[in-house]
Design a protein around this motif. Structure first.
Motif, PDB file in Angstrom:
ATOM      1  N   LYS A  79      31.099  -8.886   3.795  1.00  0.00           N
ATOM      2  CA  LYS A  79      30.422  -8.581   5.145  1.00  0.00           C
ATOM      3  C   LYS A  79      31.827  -7.927   5.859  1.00  0.00           C
ATOM      4  CE  LYS A  79      28.673 -10.510   9.489  1.00  0.00           C
ATOM      5  NZ  LYS A  79      29.935 -10.805  10.413  1.00  0.00           N
ATOM      6  N   VAL A  80      32.969  -8.670   5.992  1.00  0.00           N
ATOM      7  CA  VAL A  80      34.104  -8.468   6.567  1.00  0.00           C
ATOM      8  C   VAL A  80      34.556  -6.789   6.096  1.00  0.00           C
ATOM      9  CG1 VAL A  80      36.778  -8.649   6.777  1.00  0.00           C
ATOM     10  CG2 VAL A  80      34.931 -10.738   7.102  1.00  0.00           C
ATOM     11  N   VAL A  81      34.554  -6.706   4.822  1.00  0.00           N
ATOM     12  CA  VAL A  81      35.078  -5.447   4.177  1.00  0.00           C
ATOM     13  C   VAL A  81      34.291  -4.378   4.489  1.00  0.00           C
ATOM     14  CG1 VAL A  81      35.582  -4.170   2.132  1.00  0.00           C
ATOM     15  CG2 VAL A  81      36.585  -6.452   2.370  1.00  0.00           C
ATOM     16  N   GLN A  82      32.857  -4.528   4.618  1.00  0.00           N
ATOM     17  CA  GLN A  82      31.878  -3.364   4.820  1.00  0.00           C
ATOM     18  C   GLN A  82      32.019  -3.124   6.290  1.00  0.00           C
ATOM     19  OE1 GLN A  82      30.120  -1.722   2.602  1.00  0.00           O
ATOM     20  NE2 GLN A  82      31.466  -2.763   1.158  1.00  0.00           N
ATOM     21  N   GLU A  83      32.201  -3.962   7.330  1.00  0.00           N
ATOM     22  CA  GLU A  83      32.058  -3.700   8.705  1.00  0.00           C
ATOM     23  C   GLU A  83      33.329  -3.038   8.682  1.00  0.00           C
ATOM     24  OE1 GLU A  83      31.593  -7.492  10.799  1.00  0.00           O
ATOM     25  OE2 GLU A  83      29.500  -7.293  10.669  1.00  0.00           O
ATOM     26  N   GLN A  84      34.369  -3.479   8.409  1.00  0.00           N
ATOM     27  CA  GLN A  84      35.818  -2.582   8.334  1.00  0.00           C
ATOM     28  C   GLN A  84      35.629  -1.360   8.043  1.00  0.00           C
ATOM     29  OE1 GLN A  84      38.495  -5.330   6.605  1.00  0.00           O
ATOM     30  NE2 GLN A  84      39.178  -6.326   8.687  1.00  0.00           N
ATOM     31  N   LYS A  85      34.945  -0.939   7.006  1.00  0.00           N
ATOM     32  CA  LYS A  85      34.686   0.392   6.322  1.00  0.00           C
ATOM     33  C   LYS A  85      33.811   1.022   7.230  1.00  0.00           C
ATOM     34  CE  LYS A  85      35.172  -0.572   1.467  1.00  0.00           C
ATOM     35  NZ  LYS A  85      34.552  -0.412   0.017  1.00  0.00           N
ATOM     36  N   GLN A  86      32.682   0.691   7.746  1.00  0.00           N
ATOM     37  CA  GLN A  86      31.838   1.265   8.781  1.00  0.00           C
ATOM     38  C   GLN A  86      32.758   1.629   9.989  1.00  0.00           C
ATOM     39  OE1 GLN A  86      28.794  -1.405   9.108  1.00  0.00           O
ATOM     40  NE2 GLN A  86      27.985  -1.106   6.925  1.00  0.00           N
ATOM     41  N   GLU A  87      33.387   0.691  10.276  1.00  0.00           N
ATOM     42  CA  GLU A  87      34.138   1.184  11.610  1.00  0.00           C
ATOM     43  C   GLU A  87      34.989   2.545  11.407  1.00  0.00           C
ATOM     44  OE1 GLU A  87      34.449   0.735  15.710  1.00  0.00           O
ATOM     45  OE2 GLU A  87      33.079  -0.497  14.224  1.00  0.00           O
ATOM     46  N   CYS A  88      35.791   2.404  10.411  1.00  0.00           N
ATOM     47  CA  CYS A  88      36.847   3.527   9.831  1.00  0.00           C
ATOM     48  C   CYS A  88      35.849   4.856   9.879  1.00  0.00           C
ATOM     49  CB  CYS A  88      37.472   3.306   8.810  1.00  0.00           C
ATOM     50  SG  CYS A  88      38.742   1.979   8.957  1.00  0.00           S
ATOM     51  N   GLN A  89      34.685   4.530   9.210  1.00  0.00           N
ATOM     52  CA  GLN A  89      33.723   5.803   8.855  1.00  0.00           C
ATOM     53  C   GLN A  89      33.457   6.360  10.400  1.00  0.00           C
ATOM     54  OE1 GLN A  89      30.718   4.291   6.420  1.00  0.00           O
ATOM     55  NE2 GLN A  89      31.922   4.628   4.515  1.00  0.00           N
ATOM     56  N   LYS A  90      33.001   5.793  11.044  1.00  0.00           N
ATOM     57  CA  LYS A  90      32.782   6.074  12.596  1.00  0.00           C
ATOM     58  C   LYS A  90      33.895   7.048  13.029  1.00  0.00           C
ATOM     59  CE  LYS A  90      30.334   2.229  14.424  1.00  0.00           C
ATOM     60  NZ  LYS A  90      30.594   1.011  15.569  1.00  0.00           N
ATOM     61  N   TYR A  91      35.135   6.922  12.749  1.00  0.00           N
ATOM     62  CA  TYR A  91      36.368   7.799  13.057  1.00  0.00           C
ATOM     63  C   TYR A  91      36.801   8.634  12.141  1.00  0.00           C
ATOM     64  CZ  TYR A  91      34.968   4.444  17.101  1.00  0.00           C
ATOM     65  OH  TYR A  91      34.659   3.713  17.852  1.00  0.00           O
ATOM     66  N   GLU A  92      36.094   8.648  11.130  1.00  0.00           N
ATOM     67  CA  GLU A  92      36.239   9.668  10.107  1.00  0.00           C
ATOM     68  C   GLU A  92      37.888   9.458   9.462  1.00  0.00           C
ATOM     69  OE1 GLU A  92      35.646  13.598  11.084  1.00  0.00           O
ATOM     70  OE2 GLU A  92      33.611  13.274  11.451  1.00  0.00           O
ATOM     71  N   SER A  93      38.224   7.959   9.466  1.00  0.00           N
ATOM     72  CA  SER A  93      39.656   7.416   9.222  1.00  0.00           C
ATOM     73  C   SER A  93      39.436   6.643   7.558  1.00  0.00           C
ATOM     74  CB  SER A  93      40.299   6.744  10.067  1.00  0.00           C
ATOM     75  OG  SER A  93      39.473   5.481  10.393  1.00  0.00           O
ATOM     76  N   THR A  94      40.416   6.864   7.016  1.00  0.00           N
ATOM     77  CA  THR A  94      40.623   5.938   5.758  1.00  0.00           C
ATOM     78  C   THR A  94      40.929   4.435   6.010  1.00  0.00           C
ATOM     79  OG1 THR A  94      41.139   7.935   4.665  1.00  0.00           O
ATOM     80  CG2 THR A  94      41.794   5.615   3.526  1.00  0.00           C
ATOM     81  N   PRO A  95      40.308   3.458   5.698  1.00  0.00           N
ATOM     82  CA  PRO A  95      40.782   2.109   5.997  1.00  0.00           C
ATOM     83  C   PRO A  95      42.217   1.845   5.626  1.00  0.00           C
ATOM     84  CG  PRO A  95      38.442   2.316   4.870  1.00  0.00           C
ATOM     85  CD  PRO A  95      39.116   3.398   4.802  1.00  0.00           C
ATOM     86  N   LYS A  96      42.876   1.052   6.232  1.00  0.00           N
ATOM     87  CA  LYS A  96      44.133   0.380   6.067  1.00  0.00           C
ATOM     88  C   LYS A  96      44.035  -1.108   6.265  1.00  0.00           C
ATOM     89  CE  LYS A  96      48.804   0.275   5.568  1.00  0.00           C
ATOM     90  NZ  LYS A  96      48.958  -0.196   4.507  1.00  0.00           N
ATOM     91  N   PHE A  97      43.629  -1.827   5.323  1.00  0.00           N
ATOM     92  CA  PHE A  97      43.201  -3.114   5.472  1.00  0.00           C
ATOM     93  C   PHE A  97      44.352  -3.883   5.624  1.00  0.00           C
ATOM     94  CE2 PHE A  97      39.790  -1.306   2.673  1.00  0.00           C
ATOM     95  CZ  PHE A  97      38.568  -1.788   3.428  1.00  0.00           C
ATOM     96  N   PRO A  98      44.349  -4.850   6.653  1.00  0.00           N
ATOM     97  CA  PRO A  98      45.301  -5.794   6.779  1.00  0.00           C
ATOM     98  C   PRO A  98      45.316  -6.788   5.616  1.00  0.00           C
ATOM     99  CG  PRO A  98      43.505  -6.154   8.114  1.00  0.00           C
ATOM    100  CD  PRO A  98      43.131  -5.239   7.806  1.00  0.00           C
ATOM    101  N   ILE A  99      46.273  -7.490   5.350  1.00  0.00           N
ATOM    102  CA  ILE A  99      46.592  -8.496   4.378  1.00  0.00           C
ATOM    103  C   ILE A  99      46.146  -9.835   4.967  1.00  0.00           C
ATOM    104  CG2 ILE A  99      47.826  -9.523   2.518  1.00  0.00           C
ATOM    105  CD1 ILE A  99      49.030  -6.707   2.008  1.00  0.00           C
ATOM    106  N   PHE A 100      45.619 -10.632   4.165  1.00  0.00           N
ATOM    107  CA  PHE A 100      45.100 -12.106   4.931  1.00  0.00           C
ATOM    108  C   PHE A 100      46.296 -12.626   5.635  1.00  0.00           C
ATOM    109  CE2 PHE A 100      43.590 -16.307   4.557  1.00  0.00           C
ATOM    110  CZ  PHE A 100      42.123 -16.161   5.110  1.00  0.00           C
ATOM    111  N   ASN A 101      47.539 -12.651   5.148  1.00  0.00           N
ATOM    112  CA  ASN A 101      48.926 -13.388   5.420  1.00  0.00           C
ATOM    113  C   ASN A 101      49.630 -12.253   6.283  1.00  0.00           C
ATOM    114  OD1 ASN A 101      48.280 -15.968   4.781  1.00  0.00           O
ATOM    115  ND2 ASN A 101      48.707 -15.695   2.817  1.00  0.00           N
ATOM    116  N   GLN A 102      49.303 -11.409   6.622  1.00  0.00           N
ATOM    117  CA  GLN A 102      50.153 -10.411   7.458  1.00  0.00           C
ATOM    118  C   GLN A 102      50.241 -10.859   8.847  1.00  0.00           C
ATOM    119  OE1 GLN A 102      48.674  -6.452   6.755  1.00  0.00           O
ATOM    120  NE2 GLN A 102      50.422  -5.667   5.893  1.00  0.00           N
TER     121      GLN A 102
END
Length: 188
Positions: A79-102
């Protein structure tokens, strides 16, 4: 074989589990590690674990959304990954996922649920680049705190979907209203 795939799953969720398994396989192929028992693995911006049930069967576990241990399956991670991808798609951007411990920079009162103004700057590897402030921030850089991404994700889960937006993006969340935009000045 992954135990979770043996259970009846909705078609959408089944496809998402297949994507997760492909991700794990590609990690092994690309990085050449062996997945050891009880090892956690970053699935983009969340953590999962493959628990060996036997030579042929594994169970997928995930960090629970409240941070209190591991739970069976990977529904929340997906769910987290899909929501992040969908949010990026809204703005036509490629996801730059944060890392859990960043790390994320936050001002006081971010954890208390107030409106948040956020910007993502180019940053070193250990930093996600996100800076989150509230209206109570007094422009005193000394008052800012550096915390792990996962602490913010556990306490303010409504913000997670924005954290894969690339460097230069900003968002302002006030109650039910949200504003997201790219700020070229944030990457200079």
């Amino acid at each position: 074989m992954i135990k979770n795939l043996l259970y009846p799953l909705k078609k959408r969720l089944y496809d998402e589990y297949v994507e997760l398994i492909r991700y794990l396989i590609n990690c092994v192929i690309d990085d050449k590690p062996s997945i050891k028992p009880d090892q956690t693995i970053a699935y983009h911006s969340w953590l999962v674990k493959c628990y060996e049930l036997s030579e042929l069967y594994y169970e997928i576990l995930e960090v629970q959304s409240n941070g209190e241990g591991l739970g069976e399956g990977a529904d929340y991670a997906i769910k987290v990954v899909q929501e992040q991808k969908q949010e990026c798609q809204k703005y036509e951007s490629t996801p730059k996922f944060p890392i859990f411990n960043q790390m994320i920079v936050i001002s006081n009162i971010v954890y208390e649920g107030l409106a948040v103004d956020a910007v993502r700057y180019l940053s070193p590897e250990h930093m996600s680049g996100w800076w989150l402030t509230t209206d109570l921030y007094d422009d005193n850089v000394e008052s800012l705190m550096t915390v792990h991404y996962h602490h913010v994700a556990f306490i303010r889960p409504e913000l997670i979907k924005y954290f894969a937006l690339p460097y230069g993006y900003r968002f302002n969340i006030t109650g039910k209203e949200q504003d997201v935009w790219f700020d070229e000045n944030a990457i200079k």
